[in-house]
Design a protein around this motif. Structure first.
Motif, PDB file in Angstrom:
ATOM      1  N   THR A  37       0.875  -1.177   0.001  1.00  0.00           N
ATOM      2  CA  THR A  37       0.033   0.125  -0.014  1.00  0.00           C
ATOM      3  C   THR A  37       0.576   1.425   0.074  1.00  0.00           C
ATOM      4  N   LYS A  38       2.126   1.055   0.692  1.00  0.00           N
ATOM      5  CA  LYS A  38       2.953   2.280   0.537  1.00  0.00           C
ATOM      6  C   LYS A  38       3.553   2.630  -1.064  1.00  0.00           C
ATOM      7  N   GLY A  39       3.765   1.419  -1.820  1.00  0.00           N
ATOM      8  CA  GLY A  39       4.047   1.638  -3.098  1.00  0.00           C
ATOM      9  C   GLY A  39       2.973   2.305  -3.904  1.00  0.00           C
ATOM     10  N   LEU A  40       1.690   2.004  -3.655  1.00  0.00           N
ATOM     11  CA  LEU A  40       0.585   2.749  -4.275  1.00  0.00           C
ATOM     12  C   LEU A  40       0.339   4.124  -3.913  1.00  0.00           C
ATOM     13  N   GLU A  41       0.794   4.472  -2.495  1.00  0.00           N
ATOM     14  CA  GLU A  41       0.702   5.766  -2.214  1.00  0.00           C
ATOM     15  C   GLU A  41       1.906   6.662  -2.876  1.00  0.00           C
ATOM     16  N   MET A  42       2.968   6.107  -3.244  1.00  0.00           N
ATOM     17  CA  MET A  42       4.064   6.343  -3.678  1.00  0.00           C
ATOM     18  C   MET A  42       3.618   6.961  -5.193  1.00  0.00           C
ATOM     19  N   PHE A  43       3.110   5.820  -5.893  1.00  0.00           N
ATOM     20  CA  PHE A  43       2.299   6.011  -7.144  1.00  0.00           C
ATOM     21  C   PHE A  43       1.398   7.342  -7.415  1.00  0.00           C
ATOM     22  N   GLN A  44       0.812   7.340  -6.255  1.00  0.00           N
ATOM     23  CA  GLN A  44      -0.358   8.688  -6.255  1.00  0.00           C
ATOM     24  C   GLN A  44       0.464   9.693  -6.287  1.00  0.00           C
ATOM     25  N   ILE A  46       3.505  10.371  -7.356  1.00  0.00           N
ATOM     26  CA  ILE A  46       4.368  10.748  -8.653  1.00  0.00           C
ATOM     27  C   ILE A  46       3.088  10.992  -9.636  1.00  0.00           C
ATOM     28  N   SER A  47       2.062  10.354  -9.627  1.00  0.00           N
ATOM     29  CA  SER A  47       0.926  10.458 -10.624  1.00  0.00           C
ATOM     30  C   SER A  47       0.464  11.973 -10.444  1.00  0.00           C
ATOM     31  N   ASP A  48       0.521  12.814  -9.268  1.00  0.00           N
ATOM     32  CA  ASP A  48      -0.022  13.950  -9.153  1.00  0.00           C
ATOM     33  C   ASP A  48       0.865  14.953 -10.086  1.00  0.00           C
ATOM     34  N   ILE A  49       2.181  14.576  -9.835  1.00  0.00           N
ATOM     35  CA  ILE A  49       3.303  15.567 -10.607  1.00  0.00           C
ATOM     36  C   ILE A  49       3.079  15.483 -12.090  1.00  0.00           C
ATOM     37  N   ALA A  50       2.950  14.035 -12.327  1.00  0.00           N
ATOM     38  CA  ALA A  50       2.983  13.691 -13.766  1.00  0.00           C
ATOM     39  C   ALA A  50       1.579  14.230 -14.420  1.00  0.00           C
ATOM     40  N   GLU A  51       0.573  14.058 -13.963  1.00  0.00           N
ATOM     41  CA  GLU A  51      -0.671  14.771 -14.448  1.00  0.00           C
ATOM     42  C   GLU A  51      -0.214  16.252 -14.613  1.00  0.00           C
ATOM     43  N   ALA A  52      -0.025  16.674 -13.789  1.00  0.00           N
ATOM     44  CA  ALA A  52       0.214  18.452 -13.450  1.00  0.00           C
ATOM     45  C   ALA A  52       1.414  18.755 -14.757  1.00  0.00           C
ATOM     46  N   GLU A  53       2.060  17.797 -15.141  1.00  0.00           N
ATOM     47  CA  GLU A  53       3.238  18.247 -16.331  1.00  0.00           C
ATOM     48  C   GLU A  53       2.755  17.588 -17.539  1.00  0.00           C
ATOM     49  N   GLY A  54       1.778  16.646 -17.523  1.00  0.00           N
ATOM     50  CA  GLY A  54       1.309  16.209 -19.022  1.00  0.00           C
ATOM     51  C   GLY A  54       2.448  15.227 -19.308  1.00  0.00           C
ATOM     52  N   HIS A  55       3.104  14.495 -18.332  1.00  0.00           N
ATOM     53  CA  HIS A  55       4.302  13.794 -18.674  1.00  0.00           C
ATOM     54  C   HIS A  55       4.000  12.429 -17.865  1.00  0.00           C
ATOM     55  N   HIS A  56       3.894  11.371 -18.344  1.00  0.00           N
ATOM     56  CA  HIS A  56       3.473  10.079 -17.681  1.00  0.00           C
ATOM     57  C   HIS A  56       4.455   9.047 -17.682  1.00  0.00           C
ATOM     58  N   PRO A  57       5.386   8.896 -16.608  1.00  0.00           N
ATOM     59  CA  PRO A  57       6.365   7.778 -16.507  1.00  0.00           C
ATOM     60  C   PRO A  57       5.667   6.437 -16.469  1.00  0.00           C
ATOM     61  N   ASP A  58       6.475   5.403 -16.632  1.00  0.00           N
ATOM     62  CA  ASP A  58       6.023   3.856 -16.541  1.00  0.00           C
ATOM     63  C   ASP A  58       6.334   3.380 -15.074  1.00  0.00           C
ATOM     64  N   LEU A  59       5.421   3.173 -14.347  1.00  0.00           N
ATOM     65  CA  LEU A  59       5.499   2.897 -13.019  1.00  0.00           C
ATOM     66  C   LEU A  59       5.164   1.410 -12.752  1.00  0.00           C
ATOM     67  N   HIS A  60       6.201   0.815 -11.765  1.00  0.00           N
ATOM     68  CA  HIS A  60       6.046  -0.859 -11.953  1.00  0.00           C
ATOM     69  C   HIS A  60       6.297  -1.068 -10.280  1.00  0.00           C
ATOM     70  N   LEU A  61       5.337  -1.800  -9.782  1.00  0.00           N
ATOM     71  CA  LEU A  61       5.378  -2.493  -8.466  1.00  0.00           C
ATOM     72  C   LEU A  61       5.306  -3.971  -8.873  1.00  0.00           C
ATOM     73  N   VAL A  62       6.680  -4.446  -8.450  1.00  0.00           N
ATOM     74  CA  VAL A  62       6.867  -5.738  -8.613  1.00  0.00           C
ATOM     75  C   VAL A  62       7.246  -6.496  -7.032  1.00  0.00           C
ATOM     76  N   GLY A  63       6.594  -7.704  -7.148  1.00  0.00           N
ATOM     77  CA  GLY A  63       6.432  -8.014  -5.655  1.00  0.00           C
ATOM     78  C   GLY A  63       5.615  -7.430  -4.570  1.00  0.00           C
ATOM     79  N   TRP A  64       5.873  -7.231  -3.604  1.00  0.00           N
ATOM     80  CA  TRP A  64       5.087  -6.599  -2.717  1.00  0.00           C
ATOM     81  C   TRP A  64       5.836  -5.028  -2.165  1.00  0.00           C
TER      82      TRP A  64
END
Length: 105
Positions: A37-44, A46-64
């Protein structure tokens, strides 16, 4: 952007690696988070910045708890200055509360 140009900028984005995947230059950085769940929080965050920038990175959460972010500009099939700007903005995030503590010996 050439690999030579990217190599000159990579020192400005601490912790990011310059990778060449099949001829495509990318920025890549990995972290270990405390939990899934901390990984998902991290994605959120990052996604806030990415959305504001209009630039979307590839996000990977592997394992837990293994998070990897890859940044590159799909439209040009490689890196641009905007990729380094986004990496810098991700570096500026306060992620400490999400990350596993390092074991010191």
């Amino acid at each position: 952007m050439t690999e030579e140009s990217a190599s000159k900028l990579i020192p400005k984005v601490d912790g990011w690696n310059l990778v060449n995947e099949g001829g495509t230059l990318k920025l890549k950085k990995s972290w270990k988070v405390k939990s899934f769940t901390k990984g998902l929080e991290m994605f959120q965050l990052i996604s806030d910045i990415a959305e504001a920038e209009g630039h979307h990175p590839d996000l990977h959460l592997v394992g837990w708890n293994n998070v990897t972010v890859e940044i590159w500009t799909h439209a040009v099939g490689g890196l641009t200055e905007n990729d380094f700007i986004l990496a810098g903005k991700i570096n500026a995030l306060d992620l400490h509360h999400l990350l596993r503590k390092r074991v010191t010996t």
